[in-house]
Design a protein around this motif. Structure first.
Motif, PDB file in Angstrom:
ATOM      1  N   SER A   1      47.639  49.442  43.023  1.00  0.00           N
ATOM      2  CA  SER A   1      48.912  48.787  43.303  1.00  0.00           C
ATOM      3  C   SER A   1      48.797  47.869  44.516  1.00  0.00           C
ATOM      4  O   SER A   1      49.417  46.801  44.557  1.00  0.00           O
ATOM      5  N   TRP A   2      48.005  48.269  45.499  1.00  0.00           N
ATOM      6  CA  TRP A   2      47.764  47.414  46.662  1.00  0.00           C
ATOM      7  C   TRP A   2      47.064  46.119  46.241  1.00  0.00           C
ATOM      8  O   TRP A   2      47.383  45.031  46.756  1.00  0.00           O
ATOM      9  N   GLY A   3      46.135  46.228  45.307  1.00  0.00           N
ATOM     10  CA  GLY A   3      45.479  45.028  44.784  1.00  0.00           C
ATOM     11  C   GLY A   3      46.475  44.085  44.114  1.00  0.00           C
ATOM     12  O   GLY A   3      46.368  42.861  44.236  1.00  0.00           O
ATOM     13  N   GLN A   4      47.463  44.651  43.415  1.00  0.00           N
ATOM     14  CA  GLN A   4      48.512  43.814  42.815  1.00  0.00           C
ATOM     15  C   GLN A   4      49.306  43.075  43.887  1.00  0.00           C
ATOM     16  O   GLN A   4      49.683  41.914  43.699  1.00  0.00           O
ATOM     17  N   CYS A   5      49.553  43.752  45.003  1.00  0.00           N
ATOM     18  CA  CYS A   5      50.271  43.094  46.101  1.00  0.00           C
ATOM     19  C   CYS A   5      49.469  41.912  46.635  1.00  0.00           C
ATOM     20  O   CYS A   5      50.041  40.878  47.006  1.00  0.00           O
TER      21      CYS A   5
ATOM     22  N   TYR B   1      49.807  39.191  43.495  1.00  0.00           N
ATOM     23  CA  TYR B   1      51.135  38.628  43.256  1.00  0.00           C
ATOM     24  C   TYR B   1      51.854  38.246  44.547  1.00  0.00           C
ATOM     25  O   TYR B   1      52.522  37.208  44.600  1.00  0.00           O
ATOM     26  N   GLY B   2      51.722  39.092  45.565  1.00  0.00           N
ATOM     27  CA  GLY B   2      52.472  38.862  46.799  1.00  0.00           C
ATOM     28  C   GLY B   2      51.783  37.913  47.762  1.00  0.00           C
ATOM     29  O   GLY B   2      52.389  36.951  48.245  1.00  0.00           O
ATOM     30  N   GLU B   3      50.497  38.175  48.038  1.00  0.00           N
ATOM     31  CA  GLU B   3      49.752  37.346  48.994  1.00  0.00           C
ATOM     32  C   GLU B   3      49.131  36.116  48.343  1.00  0.00           C
ATOM     33  O   GLU B   3      48.507  35.301  49.037  1.00  0.00           O
ATOM     34  N   LYS B   4      49.261  36.006  47.022  1.00  0.00           N
ATOM     35  CA  LYS B   4      48.771  34.838  46.264  1.00  0.00           C
ATOM     36  C   LYS B   4      47.256  34.644  46.395  1.00  0.00           C
ATOM     37  O   LYS B   4      46.766  33.507  46.403  1.00  0.00           O
ATOM     38  N   ARG B   5      46.524  35.739  46.496  1.00  0.00           N
ATOM     39  CA  ARG B   5      45.071  35.632  46.472  1.00  0.00           C
ATOM     40  C   ARG B   5      44.597  35.488  45.030  1.00  0.00           C
ATOM     41  O   ARG B   5      45.334  35.796  44.095  1.00  0.00           O
ATOM     42  N   SER B   6      43.367  35.040  44.858  1.00  0.00           N
ATOM     43  CA  SER B   6      42.836  34.915  43.501  1.00  0.00           C
ATOM     44  C   SER B   6      42.650  36.298  42.897  1.00  0.00           C
ATOM     45  O   SER B   6      42.530  37.303  43.613  1.00  0.00           O
ATOM     46  N   ARG B   7      42.616  36.336  41.572  1.00  0.00           N
ATOM     47  CA  ARG B   7      42.460  37.629  40.889  1.00  0.00           C
ATOM     48  C   ARG B   7      41.148  38.295  41.284  1.00  0.00           C
ATOM     49  O   ARG B   7      41.105  39.511  41.531  1.00  0.00           O
ATOM     50  N   THR B   8      40.071  37.513  41.351  1.00  0.00           N
ATOM     51  CA  THR B   8      38.769  38.073  41.714  1.00  0.00           C
ATOM     52  C   THR B   8      38.792  38.662  43.115  1.00  0.00           C
ATOM     53  O   THR B   8      38.286  39.765  43.350  1.00  0.00           O
ATOM     54  N   THR B   9      39.405  37.933  44.052  1.00  0.00           N
ATOM     55  CA  THR B   9      39.481  38.418  45.431  1.00  0.00           C
ATOM     56  C   THR B   9      40.289  39.712  45.512  1.00  0.00           C
ATOM     57  O   THR B   9      39.905  40.667  46.212  1.00  0.00           O
ATOM     58  N   ALA B  10      41.406  39.763  44.785  1.00  0.00           N
ATOM     59  CA  ALA B  10      42.255  40.957  44.807  1.00  0.00           C
ATOM     60  C   ALA B  10      41.511  42.172  44.241  1.00  0.00           C
ATOM     61  O   ALA B  10      41.593  43.281  44.793  1.00  0.00           O
ATOM     62  N   ILE B  11      40.762  41.959  43.154  1.00  0.00           N
ATOM     63  CA  ILE B  11      39.995  43.058  42.551  1.00  0.00           C
ATOM     64  C   ILE B  11      38.907  43.539  43.502  1.00  0.00           C
ATOM     65  O   ILE B  11      38.707  44.754  43.695  1.00  0.00           O
ATOM     66  N   ILE B  12      38.200  42.600  44.132  1.00  0.00           N
ATOM     67  CA  ILE B  12      37.132  42.971  45.065  1.00  0.00           C
ATOM     68  C   ILE B  12      37.700  43.759  46.243  1.00  0.00           C
ATOM     69  O   ILE B  12      37.125  44.771  46.682  1.00  0.00           O
ATOM     70  N   MET B  13      38.858  43.334  46.755  1.00  0.00           N
ATOM     71  CA  MET B  13      39.485  44.028  47.880  1.00  0.00           C
ATOM     72  C   MET B  13      39.872  45.456  47.496  1.00  0.00           C
ATOM     73  O   MET B  13      39.632  46.408  48.256  1.00  0.00           O
ATOM     74  N   ALA B  14      40.465  45.625  46.304  1.00  0.00           N
ATOM     75  CA  ALA B  14      40.893  46.957  45.862  1.00  0.00           C
ATOM     76  C   ALA B  14      39.682  47.871  45.631  1.00  0.00           C
ATOM     77  O   ALA B  14      39.692  49.048  46.038  1.00  0.00           O
ATOM     78  N   VAL B  15      38.645  47.353  44.982  1.00  0.00           N
ATOM     79  CA  VAL B  15      37.449  48.163  44.703  1.00  0.00           C
ATOM     80  C   VAL B  15      36.739  48.531  46.003  1.00  0.00           C
ATOM     81  O   VAL B  15      36.285  49.675  46.183  1.00  0.00           O
ATOM     82  N   THR B  16      36.648  47.581  46.922  1.00  0.00           N
ATOM     83  CA  THR B  16      35.985  47.841  48.206  1.00  0.00           C
ATOM     84  C   THR B  16      36.732  48.911  48.997  1.00  0.00           C
ATOM     85  O   THR B  16      36.115  49.834  49.557  1.00  0.00           O
TER      86      THR B  16
END
Length: 270
Positions: free
Chosen positions: A81-85, A88-103
């Motif tokens: 859910s944090w990755g979704q934020c 959608y919220g911080e307007k990061r790219s999908r790849t960046t959001a996934i990498i952040m959540a997995v990391t």
């Protein structure tokens, strides 16, 4: 209350199921709305981190299996859910959001495993202080994590962005986990405080939603009426027959009544 391992495990399993699926409505809502406005990303990040501390506490203390599984699932879903934020919220790219959540998930998982091996030897020797510290830190993080969400509620003057079904299921999970502890041979105070805090803080958000959201809906309706009035877009009443006749006479035109009479005269002639 007498110890009852069967009741302990059943109630703990129900609580774990609640805390396994509680974030799914939130994840679904964020995906459906393509927005996380009103949902604090700090809440989810801190909850994900707290899962590691609570996991160390549950594993080393050798709580029942459902209560050991619960922090792991809680942490993973929080980071999803944090990755979704971030997306959608911080307007990061999908790849960046996934990498952040997995990391974030991998780092907290590594931390949890390392702390289990670091703390267990001292616990087996009778030193319970470090384990108790992990439980207390988890309770503190879970509690503090909701403060940013309360700020979002204050800012919007209503509960938006956060799924009320998520809050309800999360609250029920705390209730069932509390009940499962009541059937242990010795009640775990630290775990009980943690679960009770979740129940209290989630319940407060549900209460605020019941109070503030209807007020906000009425406020938006009043604002819409005021805007409509200011634009002058209120529809005029339909003209009456007398009004039509008056305007027609003033313009020197036949009125609808004259037309009807002329038709009747023509019929008589025939």
């Amino acid at each position: 209350m007498p110890a009852n391992s069967a009741a302990e495990n059943v109630l703990g399993t129900i609580g774990t199921i609640c805390w396994t699926v509680q974030l799914i409505p939130q994840i679904w809502k964020s995906w459906r709305d393509k927005s996380t406005e009103g949902l604090s990303h700090w809440l989810l990040l801190m909850w994900g981190v707290s899962g590691a501390f609570l996991g160390v506490y549950a594993i080393v203390q050798d709580l029942n299996i459902p209560l050991i599984i619960q922090p792991q699932l809680f942490g993973v879903l929080s980071f999803v859910s944090w990755g979704q934020c971030q997306y959608y919220g911080e307007k990061r790219s999908r790849t960046t959001a996934i990498i952040m959540a997995v990391t974030a998930t991998a780092v907290t998982a590594g931390f949890e495993v390392g702390m289990v091996f670091a703390v267990r030897p001292s616990f087996n020797k009778g030193n319970h202080g470090p384990v108790e510290a992990f439980g207390i830190i988890s309770a503190v993080i879970i509690s503090l994590a909701l403060l940013p969400q309360y700020y979002e509620i204050y800012k919007h003057r209503e509960v938006v962005g956060i799924s009320l079904l998520f809050m309800t299921v999360d609250c029920l999970g705390g209730v069932f986990n509390d009940l499962s502890l009541a059937f242990k041979a010795s009640f775990d105070i630290t775990a009980g405080v943690t679960y009770s805090l979740v129940v209290f803080l989630d319940g407060t958000i549900l209460l605020l939603a019941a109070i503030l959201n209807p007020v906000a809906r009425r406020r938006r309706k009043r604002a819409a009426v005021e805007i409509t009035t200011a634009d002058g877009s209120v529809p005029e009443p339909l003209p009456t027959m007398s009004g039509i006749c008056t305007r027609s006479v003033s313009a020197g035109q036949n009125t609808p009544l004259d037309n009807v009479m002329s038709i009747e005269i023509d019929d008589n002639r025939v």
